[in-house]
Design an enzyme around this catalytic site. Structure first.
Site, PDB file in Angstrom:
ATOM      1  N   GLY A   1       0.834  -1.207   0.000  1.00 24.28           N
ATOM      2  CA  GLY A   1       0.000   0.000   0.000  1.00 24.28           C
ATOM      3  C   GLY A   1       0.863   1.247   0.000  1.00 24.28           C
ATOM      4  O   GLY A   1       1.864   1.304   0.696  1.00 24.28           O
TER       5      GLY A   1
ATOM      6  N   ASP B   1       4.218  -4.947   6.221  1.00 28.49           N
ATOM      7  CA  ASP B   1       4.669  -6.275   6.648  1.00 28.49           C
ATOM      8  C   ASP B   1       4.771  -7.269   5.488  1.00 28.49           C
ATOM      9  O   ASP B   1       5.666  -8.118   5.482  1.00 28.49           O
ATOM     10  CB  ASP B   1       3.815  -6.823   7.797  1.00 28.49           C
ATOM     11  CG  ASP B   1       2.367  -6.989   7.434  1.00 28.49           C
ATOM     12  OD1 ASP B   1       1.880  -6.230   6.586  1.00 28.49           O
ATOM     13  OD2 ASP B   1       1.713  -7.880   8.000  1.00 28.49           O
TER      14      ASP B   1
ATOM     15  N   THR C   1       3.690   2.542   5.873  1.00 32.75           N
ATOM     16  CA  THR C   1       2.290   2.111   5.846  1.00 32.75           C
ATOM     17  C   THR C   1       1.476   3.037   6.735  1.00 32.75           C
ATOM     18  O   THR C   1       1.938   3.403   7.824  1.00 32.75           O
ATOM     19  CB  THR C   1       2.125   0.642   6.324  1.00 32.75           C
ATOM     20  OG1 THR C   1       0.751   0.433   6.680  1.00 32.75           O
ATOM     21  CG2 THR C   1       2.965   0.299   7.536  1.00 32.75           C
TER      22      THR C   1
ATOM     23  N   ASP D   1      -1.018   2.315   8.380  1.00 27.99           N
ATOM     24  CA  ASP D   1      -1.654   1.589   9.501  1.00 27.99           C
ATOM     25  C   ASP D   1      -0.851   1.595  10.800  1.00 27.99           C
ATOM     26  O   ASP D   1      -1.367   1.203  11.843  1.00 27.99           O
ATOM     27  CB  ASP D   1      -1.900   0.126   9.108  1.00 27.99           C
ATOM     28  CG  ASP D   1      -2.941   0.018   8.013  1.00 27.99           C
ATOM     29  OD1 ASP D   1      -3.757   0.953   7.901  1.00 27.99           O
ATOM     30  OD2 ASP D   1      -2.942  -0.979   7.273  1.00 27.99           O
TER      31      ASP D   1
ATOM     32  N   ASP E   1       1.314  -0.478  11.862  1.00 28.49           N
ATOM     33  CA  ASP E   1       1.191  -1.801  12.477  1.00 28.49           C
ATOM     34  C   ASP E   1       2.481  -2.616  12.408  1.00 28.49           C
ATOM     35  O   ASP E   1       2.447  -3.845  12.358  1.00 28.49           O
ATOM     36  CB  ASP E   1       0.039  -2.584  11.832  1.00 28.49           C
ATOM     37  CG  ASP E   1       0.228  -2.757  10.333  1.00 28.49           C
ATOM     38  OD1 ASP E   1       1.173  -2.168   9.775  1.00 28.49           O
ATOM     39  OD2 ASP E   1      -0.578  -3.473   9.727  1.00 28.49           O
TER      40      ASP E   1
ATOM     41  N   ARG F   1      -7.595  -2.508   9.019  1.00 32.26           N
ATOM     42  CA  ARG F   1      -8.238  -3.831   9.048  1.00 32.26           C
ATOM     43  C   ARG F   1      -7.805  -4.611  10.298  1.00 32.26           C
ATOM     44  O   ARG F   1      -8.608  -5.244  10.941  1.00 32.26           O
ATOM     45  CB  ARG F   1      -7.871  -4.599   7.770  1.00 32.26           C
ATOM     46  CG  ARG F   1      -8.950  -5.566   7.372  1.00 32.26           C
ATOM     47  CD  ARG F   1      -8.842  -5.957   5.917  1.00 32.26           C
ATOM     48  NE  ARG F   1      -9.322  -4.907   5.032  1.00 32.26           N
ATOM     49  CZ  ARG F   1      -8.759  -4.560   3.886  1.00 32.26           C
ATOM     50  NH1 ARG F   1      -7.674  -5.161   3.477  1.00 32.26           N
ATOM     51  NH2 ARG F   1      -9.276  -3.607   3.145  1.00 32.26           N
TER      52      ARG F   1
HETATM   53  P1  ADP Z   1       2.294  -4.343   2.526  1.00 35.40           P
HETATM   54  O1  ADP Z   1       3.758  -4.341   2.315  1.00 35.40           O
HETATM   55  O2  ADP Z   1       1.724  -2.955   2.491  1.00 35.40           O
HETATM   56  O3  ADP Z   1       1.876  -5.138   3.741  1.00 35.40           O
HETATM   57  P2  ADP Z   1       1.372  -6.549   0.791  1.00 35.40           P
HETATM   58  O4  ADP Z   1       0.951  -7.433   1.898  1.00 35.40           O
HETATM   59  O5  ADP Z   1       0.461  -6.435  -0.383  1.00 35.40           O
HETATM   60  O6  ADP Z   1       1.611  -5.033   1.265  1.00 35.40           O
HETATM   61  O7  ADP Z   1       2.800  -7.038   0.279  1.00 35.40           O
HETATM   62  C1  ADP Z   1       3.467  -6.354  -0.758  1.00 35.40           C
HETATM   63  C2  ADP Z   1       4.166  -7.323  -1.657  1.00 35.40           C
HETATM   64  O8  ADP Z   1       5.173  -8.036  -0.916  1.00 35.40           O
HETATM   65  C3  ADP Z   1       3.300  -8.432  -2.243  1.00 35.40           C
HETATM   66  O9  ADP Z   1       2.558  -8.004  -3.359  1.00 35.40           O
HETATM   67  C4  ADP Z   1       4.368  -9.456  -2.643  1.00 35.40           C
HETATM   68  O10 ADP Z   1       4.979  -9.094  -3.856  1.00 35.40           O
HETATM   69  C5  ADP Z   1       5.391  -9.305  -1.506  1.00 35.40           C
HETATM   70  N1  ADP Z   1       5.174 -10.378  -0.527  1.00 35.40           N
HETATM   71  C6  ADP Z   1       4.223 -10.447   0.433  1.00 35.40           C
HETATM   72  N2  ADP Z   1       4.305 -11.615   1.109  1.00 35.40           N
HETATM   73  C7  ADP Z   1       5.321 -12.320   0.527  1.00 35.40           C
HETATM   74  C8  ADP Z   1       5.912 -13.610   0.732  1.00 35.40           C
HETATM   75  N3  ADP Z   1       5.456 -14.432   1.680  1.00 35.40           N
HETATM   76  N4  ADP Z   1       6.948 -13.971  -0.047  1.00 35.40           N
HETATM   77  C9  ADP Z   1       7.416 -13.153  -1.003  1.00 35.40           C
HETATM   78  N5  ADP Z   1       6.893 -11.941  -1.257  1.00 35.40           N
HETATM   79  C10 ADP Z   1       5.881 -11.512  -0.509  1.00 35.40           C
END
Ligand code: ADP
Length: 328
Positions: A15, A107, A130, A132, A134, A176
Site C-alpha cells: 500500500g 509487513d 504504511t 496503519d 502496524d 483492518r
Molecule cells: P504491505 O507491504 O503494504 O503489507 P502486501 O501485503 O500487499 O503489502 O505485500 C506487498 C508485496 O510483498 C506483495 O505483493 C508481494 O509481492 C510481496 N510479498 C508479500 N508476502 C510475501 C511472501 N510471503 N513472499 C514473497 N513476497 C511476498
C-alpha cells in the site's frame, strides 16, 4: 569491515503511504553523496521481475518531497512469492551489479524482503511505510501521521453538520487489523466513542457511552469505527444502534481511500527523510536484513525478523481509556 557497495536500488511496495517520496529522495541523495550509483525499481517487486529498473540521479528526485503517493509506483506482485519469480528478480539485480536494496513498505513487503535476502544473500534494508502503523520496530510508520491529519480534517467538517442537526455520526476509518488510526483520530477529533479491531466493545457498552452524552445535552455525537472492528463496519453498527437509540438522526460516512492520499505532513516528510538517510548509511556500514525505525526521537535498526514477529502489539490502551474520560 565496511563492504564496498557500488550500486543500490530502492523500491516502494504494497500500500502506498504519504512520505514515501520524501524517503525515496533521501535514499537516492544519500547514496549519491556517498559515491554510490542509485537505481529506482518501478512498481515494487513487479519491477524487479519485469526488469523495470532505472538509474536515478540527484535531479530525479527534485520537487517530490511534498507529493503524496510514490513516484516509483507500487504494486502487489504475486509472482514474487514464487521461487521462480524471486530468481528472475535476483538475476535482474545481478546484471546491474546491484548489491544493496532498500524496500519501503509494510509487513507483506518485509516478508518478501526477508525471504529474498536470506535466499540470495543480497543486502536488504527496510523502511516502514504504511498508514496503519502496524509494524514493530518503529513508534510511527511513514504515512500514519498524514493519514490521521486527513481523517481529522474530514471529521471536523462532519462535526459542523452533525452539531447543526443533533446527529449521531458513524465514521469508518482504515485499519483492518490495527486500530491506531481510529484511536488517534478519535482523540484528535473529540469523538464520543471509538471501535477498534483489537478490542471487543459490546453494543450495551457503546450505547451507555452515548447515553451519558445524551443525558447531559450533547448536541451531536461521533463514533469512529475501524474497518476491522469485529461487530461489523460503520453501517452495521449504526443500524444496530439506531434500533435502540432512535432519538438521534443517524448518519454514516466511510472515509475510504482519501485517507491514503494527500501531501505528507511535516512529520512524515522529516520521518521519510531520516529513515531514507539512515537506511543507506546502515547498508554502507555493513548492516543488512534490518528495518530502520523511530524510537522516541532516535532512529534505530531492528532485524526484519523481529519487526515481523512483533507485528501488531502496539495499541496504546492508555489512550483508549483517556478517550472514555474525555468524551463525557
Ligand atoms: P504491505 O507491504 O503494504 O503489507 P502486501 O501485503 O500487499 O503489502 O505485500 C506487498 C508485496 O510483498 C506483495 O505483493 C508481494 O509481492 C510481496 N510479498 C508479500 N508476502 C510475501 C511472501 N510471503 N513472499 C514473497 N513476497 C511476498
Amino acid at each position: 569491515m565496511k563492504p564496498n557497495i557500488k550500486n543500490i536500488a530502492v523500491l516502494t511496495s504494497g500500500g502506498d503511504a504519504p512520505g514515501m517520496n520524501a524517503c525515496i529522495r533521501a535514499v537516492v541523495r544519500t547514496g549519491i553523496y556517498n559515491g554510490v550509483n542509485m537505481f529506482g525499481v518501478m512498481q515494487g517487486y513487479q519491477g524487479l521481475i519485469n526488469n523495470n529498473i532505472i538509474p536515478m540521479d540527484a535531479r530525479s528526485v527534485s520537487n517530490i518531497i511534498h507529493l503524496g503517493g510514490t513516484i516509483l509506483k507500487t504494486a502487489r506482485c504475486l509472482e514474487f512469492k514464487t521461487e521462480e519469480g524471486m530468481e528472475i528478480a535476483f538475476n535482474h539485480l545481478k546484471e546491474r551489479e546491484i548489491d544493496g536494496l532498500v524496500v519501503i513498505g509494510g509487513d507483506g513487503t518485509f516478508t518478501g524482503a526477508q525471504r529474498f535476502g536470506k535466499k540470495f544473500g543480497i543486502r536488504v534494508m527496510g523502511v516502514p511505510g504504511t498508514i496503519d502503523n502496524d509494524l514493530y520496530g518503529s513508534d510511527f510508520t511513514l504515512g500514519y501521521d498524514t493519514a490521521i491529519n486527513t481523517v481529522i480534517e474530514a471529521i471536523d467538517k462532519i462535526r459542523d453538520t452533525a452539531d447543526s442537526h443533533d446527529r449521531l455520526f458513524f465514521i469508518e476509518v482504515m485499519g483492518r487489523d490495527s486500530g491506531c488510526i481510529a484511536l488517534r483520530s478519535a482523540i484528535s477529533s473529540g469523538a464520543e466513542a471509538v471501535l477498534l479491531p483489537e478490542r471487543e466493545t459490546s453494543l450495551d457498552e457503546l450505547i451507555n457511552q452515548l447515553e451519558i452524552g445524551a443525558k447531559t445535552k450533547k448536541s451531536s455525537s461521533i463514533v469512529i469505527v475501524s474497518e476491522g472492528h469485529k461487530a461489523g463496519g460503520a453501517y452495521d453498527v449504526a443500524k444496530k444502534v439506531k434500533e435502540r437509540f432512535n432519538h438521534y438522526d443517524t448518519k454514516v460516512t466511510i472515509l475510504g481511500h482519501l485517507q491514503r492520499g494527500g501531501s505528507p505532513s511535516s512529520f512524515d516528510r522529516i520521518l521519510g527523510s531520516r529513515l531514507g538517510y539512515a537506511a543507506v548509511n546502515e547498508l554502507l556500514s555493513g548492516n543488512s536484513m534490518q528495518m530502520v525505525g523511530l524510537f522516541g526521537n532516535e532512529i534505530k535498526a531492528t532485524s526484519i525478523d523481529e519487526a515481523l514477529t512483533g507485528h501488531n502489539f502496539k495499541l496504546e490502551s492508555d489512550l483508549l481509556e483517556m478517550t472514555k474520560v474525555l468524551s463525557i
